[in-house]
Design an enzyme around this catalytic site. Sequence first.
Site, PDB file in Angstrom:
ATOM      1  N   ALA A 145       0.869  -1.175   0.000  1.00 57.28           N
ATOM      2  CA  ALA A 145       0.000   0.000   0.000  1.00 57.28           C
ATOM      3  C   ALA A 145       0.906   1.225   0.000  1.00 57.28           C
ATOM      4  O   ALA A 145       2.098   1.123   0.312  1.00 57.28           O
ATOM      5  CB  ALA A 145      -0.866  -0.025   1.249  1.00 57.28           C
ATOM      6  N   GLY A 173       0.448  -5.105   0.609  1.00 53.46           N
ATOM      7  CA  GLY A 173      -0.713  -5.059  -0.283  1.00 53.46           C
ATOM      8  C   GLY A 173      -0.395  -5.634  -1.654  1.00 53.46           C
ATOM      9  O   GLY A 173      -1.296  -6.109  -2.352  1.00 53.46           O
ATOM     10  N   GLU A 229      -0.848  -9.269  -1.248  1.00 52.26           N
ATOM     11  CA  GLU A 229      -2.295  -9.525  -1.099  1.00 52.26           C
ATOM     12  C   GLU A 229      -2.979  -9.458  -2.465  1.00 52.26           C
ATOM     13  O   GLU A 229      -3.860 -10.267  -2.773  1.00 52.26           O
ATOM     14  CB  GLU A 229      -2.903  -8.509  -0.120  1.00 52.26           C
ATOM     15  CG  GLU A 229      -2.450  -8.764   1.324  1.00 52.26           C
ATOM     16  CD  GLU A 229      -2.792  -7.609   2.258  1.00 52.26           C
ATOM     17  OE1 GLU A 229      -2.408  -6.464   1.968  1.00 52.26           O
ATOM     18  OE2 GLU A 229      -3.453  -7.861   3.281  1.00 52.26           O
ATOM     19  N   GLU A 242       4.173  -5.855   6.958  1.00 54.45           N
ATOM     20  CA  GLU A 242       3.415  -4.808   7.641  1.00 54.45           C
ATOM     21  C   GLU A 242       3.828  -4.627   9.099  1.00 54.45           C
ATOM     22  O   GLU A 242       3.794  -3.516   9.627  1.00 54.45           O
ATOM     23  CB  GLU A 242       1.906  -5.117   7.561  1.00 54.45           C
ATOM     24  CG  GLU A 242       1.270  -4.828   6.196  1.00 54.45           C
ATOM     25  CD  GLU A 242       1.374  -5.995   5.214  1.00 54.45           C
ATOM     26  OE1 GLU A 242       2.191  -6.915   5.450  1.00 54.45           O
ATOM     27  OE2 GLU A 242       0.641  -5.984   4.209  1.00 54.45           O
TER      28      GLU A 242
HETATM   29  C1  3H9 Z   1       0.608  -2.470   3.335  1.00 57.10           C
HETATM   30  O1  3H9 Z   1       0.828  -2.885   2.246  1.00 57.10           O
HETATM   31  C2  3H9 Z   1      -0.712  -2.587   4.024  1.00 57.10           C
HETATM   32  C3  3H9 Z   1      -1.646  -3.543   3.345  1.00 57.10           C
HETATM   33  O2  3H9 Z   1      -1.556  -4.832   3.950  1.00 57.10           O
HETATM   34  C4  3H9 Z   1      -3.084  -3.157   3.583  1.00 57.10           C
HETATM   35  C5  3H9 Z   1      -3.549  -1.931   2.971  1.00 57.10           C
HETATM   36  C6  3H9 Z   1      -5.031  -1.733   3.144  1.00 57.10           C
HETATM   37  N1  3H9 Z   1       4.708   3.462  -0.095  1.00 57.10           N
HETATM   38  O3  3H9 Z   1      13.450   1.617   0.161  1.00 57.10           O
HETATM   39  P1  3H9 Z   1      13.824   2.344  -1.055  1.00 57.10           P
HETATM   40  C7  3H9 Z   1       9.485   4.760  -1.428  1.00 57.10           C
HETATM   41  S1  3H9 Z   1       1.810  -1.651   4.219  1.00 57.10           S
HETATM   42  C8  3H9 Z   1       5.214   4.652  -0.454  1.00 57.10           C
HETATM   43  O4  3H9 Z   1      14.874   3.384  -0.964  1.00 57.10           O
HETATM   44  P2  3H9 Z   1      14.838  -0.094  -2.166  1.00 57.10           P
HETATM   45  C9  3H9 Z   1      10.611   5.114  -0.464  1.00 57.10           C
HETATM   46  O5  3H9 Z   1      10.160   6.022   0.506  1.00 57.10           O
HETATM   47  C10 3H9 Z   1       3.194  -1.595   3.124  1.00 57.10           C
HETATM   48  N2  3H9 Z   1       6.502   4.853  -0.755  1.00 57.10           N
HETATM   49  O6  3H9 Z   1      14.203   1.353  -2.263  1.00 57.10           O
HETATM   50  C11 3H9 Z   1      11.642   5.696  -1.409  1.00 57.10           C
HETATM   51  O7  3H9 Z   1      11.215   7.017  -1.710  1.00 57.10           O
HETATM   52  P3  3H9 Z   1      12.286   8.195  -1.976  1.00 57.10           P
HETATM   53  C12 3H9 Z   1       3.877  -2.883   3.021  1.00 57.10           C
HETATM   54  C13 3H9 Z   1       7.310   3.815  -0.707  1.00 57.10           C
HETATM   55  O8  3H9 Z   1      15.015  -0.549  -3.563  1.00 57.10           O
HETATM   56  C14 3H9 Z   1      11.466   4.859  -2.678  1.00 57.10           C
HETATM   57  O9  3H9 Z   1      10.171   4.273  -2.580  1.00 57.10           O
HETATM   58  N3  3H9 Z   1       5.069  -2.738   2.214  1.00 57.10           N
HETATM   59  C15 3H9 Z   1       6.853   2.542  -0.318  1.00 57.10           C
HETATM   60  O10 3H9 Z   1      15.993  -0.097  -1.254  1.00 57.10           O
HETATM   61  C16 3H9 Z   1      12.481   3.761  -2.824  1.00 57.10           C
HETATM   62  O11 3H9 Z   1      12.482   2.979  -1.614  1.00 57.10           O
HETATM   63  C17 3H9 Z   1       6.234  -2.389   2.754  1.00 57.10           C
HETATM   64  O12 3H9 Z   1       6.371  -2.229   3.944  1.00 57.10           O
HETATM   65  C18 3H9 Z   1       5.484   2.384  -0.022  1.00 57.10           C
HETATM   66  N4  3H9 Z   1       4.970   1.185   0.304  1.00 57.10           N
HETATM   67  O13 3H9 Z   1      13.743  -0.992  -1.455  1.00 57.10           O
HETATM   68  C19 3H9 Z   1       7.395  -2.239   1.801  1.00 57.10           C
HETATM   69  N5  3H9 Z   1       7.910   1.685  -0.332  1.00 57.10           N
HETATM   70  O14 3H9 Z   1      13.028   7.715  -3.189  1.00 57.10           O
HETATM   71  C20 3H9 Z   1       8.189  -0.995   2.129  1.00 57.10           C
HETATM   72  C21 3H9 Z   1       8.970   2.396  -0.721  1.00 57.10           C
HETATM   73  O15 3H9 Z   1      11.437   9.369  -2.190  1.00 57.10           O
HETATM   74  N6  3H9 Z   1       9.232  -0.753   1.168  1.00 57.10           N
HETATM   75  N7  3H9 Z   1       8.626   3.675  -0.938  1.00 57.10           N
HETATM   76  O16 3H9 Z   1      13.137   8.211  -0.747  1.00 57.10           O
HETATM   77  C22 3H9 Z   1      10.401  -1.429   1.172  1.00 57.10           C
HETATM   78  O17 3H9 Z   1      10.617  -2.342   1.940  1.00 57.10           O
HETATM   79  C23 3H9 Z   1      11.455  -1.001   0.201  1.00 57.10           C
HETATM   80  O18 3H9 Z   1      11.177   0.316  -0.183  1.00 57.10           O
HETATM   81  C24 3H9 Z   1      11.547  -1.873  -1.080  1.00 57.10           C
HETATM   82  C25 3H9 Z   1      12.530  -1.218  -2.093  1.00 57.10           C
HETATM   83  C26 3H9 Z   1      12.071  -3.260  -0.697  1.00 57.10           C
HETATM   84  C27 3H9 Z   1      10.214  -1.997  -1.761  1.00 57.10           C
END
Ligand code: 3H9
Length: 652
Positions: free
Chosen positions: A61, A100, A103, A123
């Site tokens: 999400a 998400g 999911e 999450e």
């Molecule tokens: C969820 O999904 C809830 C659902 O169950 C239910 C919903 C109803 N959103 O980490 P990076 C941005 S909760 C917005 O440097 P990497 C991050 O801020 C979510 N922005 O890259 C950064 O921005 P900036 C569950 C996001 O390659 C840029 O993307 N998911 C999100 O080292 C690059 O990120 C997670 O918890 C996001 N979800 O790693 C996953 N994710 O360039 C969280 C990232 O402006 N994300 N950004 O600084 C991660 O673990 C890592 O970002 C990922 C990439 C592995 C994806």
Amino acid sequence: MPLTLKRQNNIAIVTIDNPPVNAASHAVRQGLLDVVQETERDPTVQAVLLTCAGRTFVAGADIREFGKPPVEPHLPDVLRLIETAQTPWVAVLHGSVLGGGLELAMACRYRVANAGAQLGLPEVNLGLIPGAGGTVQLPRLVSAELALDMVAGGKPISAKAALHAGLIDALTEGALTPFALSFIDNLASHPVRPSTLDKAVNLPVDQAAFDEKVAKVTARAKGQKSPVAAAQAISKGFNLTVEEALQQERETFLKLKDDPQSAALRHIFFAERGTISLERLKGQKLAQIQTVGVVGGGTMGAGIAAACLLRGVSVVLVERDDDAAQAGFKRTADILAGSLSRGLVSQQKHDKMLDSFTVSANYAAFAHADLVIEAVFENFEVKAEVFSKIEAVVRPDAIIASNTSYLDVNALSQTLKHSSRAIGLHFFSPAHIMKLLEIVVPDTVSDEVLASCVAFGRQLGKICVLAGVCDGFIANRIMSAYRRECEYMLEDGALPWEIDEAMLAFGMPMGIYQMQDLAGLDIAWAMRKRQAAERKSDERYVDIADKLCEMGRFGQKSGRGWYIYDGKSRKPDPEVQALILSESSRKGITRISFSPDQIMSRILGRMQTEGHAILNEGIAQRAEDIDVVMINAFGFPRWTGGPMFMEGLSGA
Ligand code: 3H9
């Protein structure tokens, strides 16, 4: 448009393109809703293929939307439509299939992936549980035990493991979309399978063992709510209908979303990704750091060497003689062997790392290094001598760095002929594991060298934080300040084990006195003796630690320190208590008792006051950086957001 739909014969191909990580933002959810309605109306569509552009599938999400009022369509509603669609959806997975995103993939009837994909429900790391059906879907595809691990632990699994577990249907090492199209071709001759939620839930193989796992999650959570809630969602779900389980999950998700722990964890998520945004670094030409020299093969030097090798950087390690060089080699090779035996690297990668690693007793071995990091004894004269020996042999453009944890990096740079190439790179031990790298910025360092070191730190997978030059930089300066505060509390009425208990109950991994006993009390004692001459006569000074050292109590290694040890098990020691009480009375202090909350409030207050001083002096760039440092250097509990966030200073 973050979502496009095109036709290839009777296959509808939906592509999400919402950089940087294809998060399920409002426009994506709306796009998916429109597509599912459109494809359901069109009888000529045989299957919907769901792909993502860029480097990843949907990584979750959109976390940035969590602080704002929710806007329809909500993700769970969109997913239920996909799940129950007559036309089967096939998710085509690459990159990070998280939260998400997973999911969404599980709501599709089939899932194919490339070998590099990582699938998970992280999450809990944001203080949440899945909120779009994940806790109900996952145990219908994989075993109850794996579902518990994934939801409560938050760690993703590889595509290979996902195939083995039943989470995906097929895997390719080759081009993904053609593979997915041929997968659909093969489906044509089979009846469409039931949706994930129509499957029976996989019950635990051994209920008692499962309950034990749940109990372990609770014990390990140490006050963090989301892992406990995640484990409960899975275990309670076994006895609920799908509708009841979905509702239970949604209610918990919404409650946790509004909890301060989730706000704190979201704060730190973005804080860690925004540590460096300096104008002076923009557009700088970056040095290509392919070979790193390390001086010193002790714990720190070997850890730094391993950190580099693990990230594909060649290393030349220099020690004072051949025996020491061989010992440094062994120490580093042992770390690499540990990574191999834990399955973190392949045999091929392990062998390649060893091939890229040489040791020597001669500084001339640094002739081709792009960067040399000294990790020798923490003494200015020793480090200055090492610096000049390095400068005498390296290329004119090579960077020279010190791993000092508190010495004056400005003064150290000035010992070089070209001070613009000198910098501090403060790794934390064990350097191949700890994520934090304090980049200590001397006045004379060039922008190019600084930018190159930031890029290098990121290449090593570190969270880089810039620190100005002062005694202890950010991490150790705050640690010294609160250690002093704890010593005042000892004289004022607390006992070491009471302070440690309060810190543990707050969520720190270790109490400050347990930590000192583990590290050994003698090194800090030697430092205090060196600093004694500069100490102001009116400064409050607590002698208890010095007196312990005079008694030969150096911590765990001597069987006695702040505690008394029997092997590794420790007990409060009446001798230490007597010493503390006599010191209070010698200074005429009437001892008062401290509750755990009062102890923590003094510790936190001291951290925050020092944090303000560090900000005012420009040692830290942002309050958020202090939070990032405290969490990643000392295990300050993440779910609090860090000491500055707790004070309301770094933007909620
Ligand atoms: C969820 O999904 C809830 C659902 O169950 C239910 C919903 C109803 N959103 O980490 P990076 C941005 S909760 C917005 O440097 P990497 C991050 O801020 C979510 N922005 O890259 C950064 O921005 P900036 C569950 C996001 O390659 C840029 O993307 N998911 C999100 O080292 C690059 O990120 C997670 O918890 C996001 N979800 O790693 C996953 N994710 O360039 C969280 C990232 O402006 N994300 N950004 O600084 C991660 O673990 C890592 O970002 C990922 C990439 C592995 C994806």
